[in-house]
Design a protein around this motif. Structure first.
Motif, PDB file in Angstrom:
ATOM      1  N   VAL A   1      33.203  34.856  39.675  1.00  0.00           N
ATOM      2  CA  VAL A   1      32.594  34.978  40.992  1.00  0.00           C
ATOM      3  C   VAL A   1      31.076  34.832  40.961  1.00  0.00           C
ATOM      4  CG1 VAL A   1      34.448  36.351  42.012  1.00  0.00           C
ATOM      5  CG2 VAL A   1      32.592  37.510  40.815  1.00  0.00           C
TER       6      VAL A   1
ATOM      7  N   LYS B   1      36.277  38.638  38.711  1.00  0.00           N
ATOM      8  CA  LYS B   1      36.904  39.662  39.543  1.00  0.00           C
ATOM      9  C   LYS B   1      38.399  39.380  39.646  1.00  0.00           C
ATOM     10  CE  LYS B   1      36.304  42.213  43.777  1.00  0.00           C
ATOM     11  NZ  LYS B   1      35.524  42.386  44.985  1.00  0.00           N
TER      12      LYS B   1
ATOM     13  N   LEU C   1      28.521  41.624  45.341  1.00  0.00           N
ATOM     14  CA  LEU C   1      29.959  41.633  45.616  1.00  0.00           C
ATOM     15  C   LEU C   1      30.354  42.740  46.593  1.00  0.00           C
ATOM     16  CD1 LEU C   1      31.308  40.987  41.984  1.00  0.00           C
ATOM     17  CD2 LEU C   1      30.612  39.308  43.700  1.00  0.00           C
TER      18      LEU C   1
END
Length: 131
Positions: free
Chosen positions: A45, A59, A130
């Motif tokens: 990611v 992830k 994130l």
């Protein structure tokens, strides 16, 4: 003569089966093999670049995994990687490594994470990501 032919046929059949299975695995699982090579599962990611290396962030589900790789692997040097989910403690791997620091994994759920990495004297810190 019949036994020798049967034994040769069995060896050829077994060899063909082993090669076929290996070829199928190589074709069917290239992404999983790449993830296994890094030590982190899931999808990449984020990549955090810095002067002497990069931190790769993956992830899967509610888990975040990271590892630090040097720009020029092969020589042992001080390296570290750390991941911290908001409200939790950091998980860190630090030491003298030749190829990578980590992987380290935390359960983040839907929380933000803070990722750090260092190779020799250069480092990176992500801030909260994130989210």
């Amino acid at each position: 003569m019949g036994r020798a032919r049967a034994a040769t046929r069995r060896r050829l059949t077994l060899g063909t089966a082993v090669l076929s299975a290996a070829a199928l695995l190589a074709v069917a699982l290239p992404q999983e093999a790449g993830a296994a090579a890094t030590g982190c599962g899931g999808r990449k990611v984020r990549t955090l670049h810095f002067a002497t290396g990069s931190v790769l962030v993956h992830k899967r589900g509610g888990y975040v995994c990271a590892l630090t790789v040097p720009e020029k692997p092969g020589t042992k040097r001080e390296m570290s990687v750390g991941v911290r989910a908001r409200g939790g403690r950091a998980v860190v791997d630090a030491g003298r490594f030749a190829r990578r620091a980590g992987p380290v994994t935390v359960h983040a759920g839907n929380r933000c994470v803070w990722v750090t990495g260092k190779v020799a004297k250069s480092s990176v810190s992500s801030g909260w990501i994130l989210c």
